[in-house]
Enzyme design. Structure first.
Site, PDB file in Angstrom:
ATOM      1  N   HIS A 120      -3.288   7.522   1.747  1.00 38.63           N
ATOM      2  CA  HIS A 120      -3.493   6.272   0.983  1.00 38.63           C
ATOM      3  C   HIS A 120      -4.775   5.813   1.696  1.00 38.63           C
ATOM      4  O   HIS A 120      -5.273   6.418   3.333  1.00 38.63           O
ATOM      5  CB  HIS A 120      -2.949   4.908   1.626  1.00 38.63           C
ATOM      6  N   ASN A 175      -9.775  -0.037  -0.484  1.00 33.01           N
ATOM      7  CA  ASN A 175      -8.228   0.170  -0.466  1.00 33.01           C
ATOM      8  C   ASN A 175      -7.666  -0.721  -1.683  1.00 33.01           C
ATOM      9  O   ASN A 175      -7.679  -1.783  -1.805  1.00 33.01           O
ATOM     10  CB  ASN A 175      -8.138  -0.014   0.953  1.00 33.01           C
ATOM     11  N   CYS A 185       0.502  -1.199  -0.041  1.00 30.58           N
ATOM     12  CA  CYS A 185      -0.350   0.036   0.287  1.00 30.58           C
ATOM     13  C   CYS A 185       1.030   1.167   0.285  1.00 30.58           C
ATOM     14  O   CYS A 185       0.737   2.597  -0.243  1.00 30.58           O
ATOM     15  CB  CYS A 185      -1.160   0.206   1.259  1.00 30.58           C
TER      16      CYS A 185
HETATM   17  N1  ACO Z   1     -18.949  -8.398   8.539  1.00 31.07           N
HETATM   18  C1  ACO Z   1     -19.755  -8.307   9.276  1.00 31.07           C
HETATM   19  N2  ACO Z   1     -18.842  -8.640  10.572  1.00 31.07           N
HETATM   20  C2  ACO Z   1     -18.044  -9.094  10.336  1.00 31.07           C
HETATM   21  C3  ACO Z   1     -17.170  -8.445   9.272  1.00 31.07           C
HETATM   22  C4  ACO Z   1     -17.822  -8.262   7.990  1.00 31.07           C
HETATM   23  N3  ACO Z   1     -17.172  -7.838   6.995  1.00 31.07           N
HETATM   24  N4  ACO Z   1     -15.588  -9.183   9.380  1.00 31.07           N
HETATM   25  C5  ACO Z   1     -15.715  -9.052  10.399  1.00 31.07           C
HETATM   26  N5  ACO Z   1     -16.792  -8.594  11.673  1.00 31.07           N
HETATM   27  C6  ACO Z   1     -16.929  -9.097  13.263  1.00 31.07           C
HETATM   28  C7  ACO Z   1     -16.016 -10.325  13.351  1.00 31.07           C
HETATM   29  O1  ACO Z   1     -16.086 -11.242  13.075  1.00 31.07           O
HETATM   30  C8  ACO Z   1     -16.068 -10.045  15.242  1.00 31.07           C
HETATM   31  O2  ACO Z   1     -16.986 -10.775  15.484  1.00 31.07           O
HETATM   32  P1  ACO Z   1     -16.858 -10.972  17.093  1.00 31.07           P
HETATM   33  O3  ACO Z   1     -17.121  -9.787  17.800  1.00 31.07           O
HETATM   34  O4  ACO Z   1     -18.456 -12.234  17.137  1.00 31.07           O
HETATM   35  O5  ACO Z   1     -16.054 -12.082  17.577  1.00 31.07           O
HETATM   36  C9  ACO Z   1     -16.284  -7.766  14.425  1.00 31.07           C
HETATM   37  O6  ACO Z   1     -17.276  -8.013  13.476  1.00 31.07           O
HETATM   38  C10 ACO Z   1     -15.813  -7.244  15.723  1.00 31.07           C
HETATM   39  O7  ACO Z   1     -13.943  -7.842  14.866  1.00 31.07           O
HETATM   40  P2  ACO Z   1     -12.840  -6.709  14.914  1.00 31.07           P
HETATM   41  O8  ACO Z   1     -12.110  -7.192  13.671  1.00 31.07           O
HETATM   42  O9  ACO Z   1     -12.601  -6.118  15.872  1.00 31.07           O
HETATM   43  O10 ACO Z   1     -13.513  -5.273  14.278  1.00 31.07           O
HETATM   44  P3  ACO Z   1     -12.634  -3.796  14.223  1.00 31.07           P
HETATM   45  O11 ACO Z   1     -13.398  -3.084  14.772  1.00 31.07           O
HETATM   46  O12 ACO Z   1     -11.383  -3.773  14.390  1.00 31.07           O
HETATM   47  O13 ACO Z   1     -13.302  -3.353  12.781  1.00 31.07           O
HETATM   48  C11 ACO Z   1     -11.385  -3.941  10.602  1.00 31.07           C
HETATM   49  C12 ACO Z   1     -12.026  -4.471  11.682  1.00 31.07           C
HETATM   50  C13 ACO Z   1     -12.594  -2.586  10.089  1.00 31.07           C
HETATM   51  C14 ACO Z   1     -10.721  -4.396   9.745  1.00 31.07           C
HETATM   52  C15 ACO Z   1     -10.109  -2.565  11.262  1.00 31.07           C
HETATM   53  O14 ACO Z   1      -9.665  -3.507  12.282  1.00 31.07           O
HETATM   54  C16 ACO Z   1      -9.557  -1.996  10.304  1.00 31.07           C
HETATM   55  O15 ACO Z   1      -9.809  -1.127   9.462  1.00 31.07           O
HETATM   56  N6  ACO Z   1      -7.959  -1.790  10.575  1.00 31.07           N
HETATM   57  C17 ACO Z   1      -7.191  -1.012   9.515  1.00 31.07           C
HETATM   58  C18 ACO Z   1      -7.346  -2.227   8.628  1.00 31.07           C
HETATM   59  C19 ACO Z   1      -6.767  -2.162   7.053  1.00 31.07           C
HETATM   60  O16 ACO Z   1      -7.059  -0.674   6.603  1.00 31.07           O
HETATM   61  N7  ACO Z   1      -5.895  -2.477   6.558  1.00 31.07           N
HETATM   62  C20 ACO Z   1      -5.280  -2.183   5.350  1.00 31.07           C
HETATM   63  C21 ACO Z   1      -4.173  -2.601   4.768  1.00 31.07           C
HETATM   64  S1  ACO Z   1      -3.204  -1.503   6.029  1.00 31.07           S
HETATM   65  C22 ACO Z   1      -3.017  -0.404   4.878  1.00 31.07           C
HETATM   66  O17 ACO Z   1      -3.847  -0.257   4.444  1.00 31.07           O
HETATM   67  C23 ACO Z   1      -3.500   1.141   6.247  1.00 31.07           C
END
Ligand code: ACO
Length: 325
Positions: A252, A282, A115
């Site tokens: 980004h 992304n 990225c």
């Molecule tokens: N739809 C519905 N529920 C979902 C989904 C989905 N697509 N994905 C996960 N869940 C559920 C999980 O299973 C979890 O359920 P549980 O509580 O029963 O276990 C619940 O939602 C919460 O999951 P978390 O992973 O804790 O959710 P979080 O609030 O952390 O959000 C996310 C997840 C959006 C991925 C967040 O952590 C994030 O944005 N991280 C950054 C990742 C990123 O941007 N990566 C890109 C590459 S790196 C970069 O470019 C910077």
């Protein structure tokens, strides 16, 4: 003291015409528009069709950038393509674009920083220009991230999309001051110890397969805000300006919450942050030039503005660039 600066002459972008909404994804995996939008700000993504490859997207963005710059392919002496999803393991996607643009001289190669690829590519291009080895560079960020998705994994497949963006850079003489048009500085960082937080579980040398993207989302999020904020501050410090002197921030486009968290940490007004994540998710190395092309195209970023570009991605890699438009 006169110096060589890499001035952006024009930018272009391309998104595949196949638009997939959050509701469309909810038919494939257990998710919803509300969950995706609240957690990420993403509404839709553009996915390449079967047979449509990264060089197809890169070519279209490259052609758009050349047109916007008013530069012919005969004037380009280097193509740098930032991608983590090359058409083939080798040769470089940049060489395929070179052939399709009809460029028969100079050099073309890919840069792999996931990225952060566009920021790394910009730093490479800027160094080639300042060293006098290139005069006019076509820099492209192009990705088909859909090909790295495990489409049964709702925690990752809802986040990514396909696209391409490009800029044309040219050597111009500046006075060595902050008033000069062009790249003022670039800041690059990596920390290979953080590999396991974001990686693809395949490759030619390990599994002989492409593999799927794996991510520990919460950990990535935490590092992203910290690292990106530090990179922005480093660019401002290197130029001797304060963050509030910067006109536009082109991040980004990973997640709206990362954009908001970084802006909050540095006291940046939301109105100065270019956000296109809702429209394409992304797109890895393509996301900074896609956002740039949108903001230049609609007239927000104007000649003379001070523009900060930043990104973070797998590796981890991260970085920033300060550019006088
Ligand atoms: N739809 C519905 N529920 C979902 C989904 C989905 N697509 N994905 C996960 N869940 C559920 C999980 O299973 C979890 O359920 P549980 O509580 O029963 O276990 C619940 O939602 C919460 O999951 P978390 O992973 O804790 O959710 P979080 O609030 O952390 O959000 C996310 C997840 C959006 C991925 C967040 O952590 C994030 O944005 N991280 C950054 C990742 C990123 O941007 N990566 C890109 C590459 S790196 C970069 O470019 C910077």
């Amino acid at each position: 003291m006169s110096v060589i600066r890499s001035v952006v002459l024009g930018c272009g972008a391309y998104l595949p015409d196949n638009v997939v909404s959050n509701d469309d994804l909810a038919k494939r995996v257990d998710t919803s528009d509300a969950w995706i939008f609240e957690r990420t700000g993403i509404r839709r993504r553009h996915l390449a069709r079967d047979g449509e490859v990264t060089s197809d997207l890169a070519l279209k963005a490259g052609e758009a950038a050349l047109k916007a710059a008013g530069v012919g392919i005969d004037e380009i002496d280097l193509i740098v393509c930032a991608t983590t999803t090359p058409d083939e393991t080798f040769p470089a996607t940049a060489t395929r674009v070179q052939a399709r643009l009809g460029m028969t001289r100079g050099a073309a190669f890919d840069v792999q920083a996931v990225c952060s690829g566009f920021i790394y590519g910009l730093s490479v291009a800027d160094n080639f220009i300042r060293a006098g080895q290139s005069r006019t560079v076509l820099l492209i960020g192009a990705e088909t991230m859909s090909r790295l998705m495990d489409w049964n994994d709702r925690t990752t497949c809802v986040l990514f999309g396909d696209g391409a963006g490009a800029v044309v850079l040219r050597a111009e003489t500046g006075a060595g001051s902050l008033a000069d048009r062009g790249v003022q500085n670039t800041q690059l960082y990596s920390d290979g110890r953080l590999h396991d937080l974001l990686y693809v579980d395949g490759g030619p040398s390990s599994t002989r397969t492409t593999g799927y993207l794996r991510m520990q989302g919460k950990e990535v999020f935490r590092h992203a805000v910290t690292n990106i904020s530090a990179a922005i501050q480093a660019s401002a410090d290197a130029a001797g300006v304060s963050v509030s002197d910067i006109d536009w921030f082109v991040p980004h486009q990973a997640n709206q919450r990362i954009l908001d968290g970084t802006a909050r940490k540095l006291g940046i007004p939301a109105a100065k942050v270019i956000s296109t994540v809702a429209d394409h998710g992304n797109t890895s190395a393509a996301s900074v030039p896609l956002a740039l092309a949108a903001a230049v195209g609609d007239g927000r970023i104007k000649r003379g503005d001070l523009v900060l570009l930043e990104a973070m991605g797998g590796g981890f890699t991260w970085g920033s660039a300060l550019v006088r438009w």
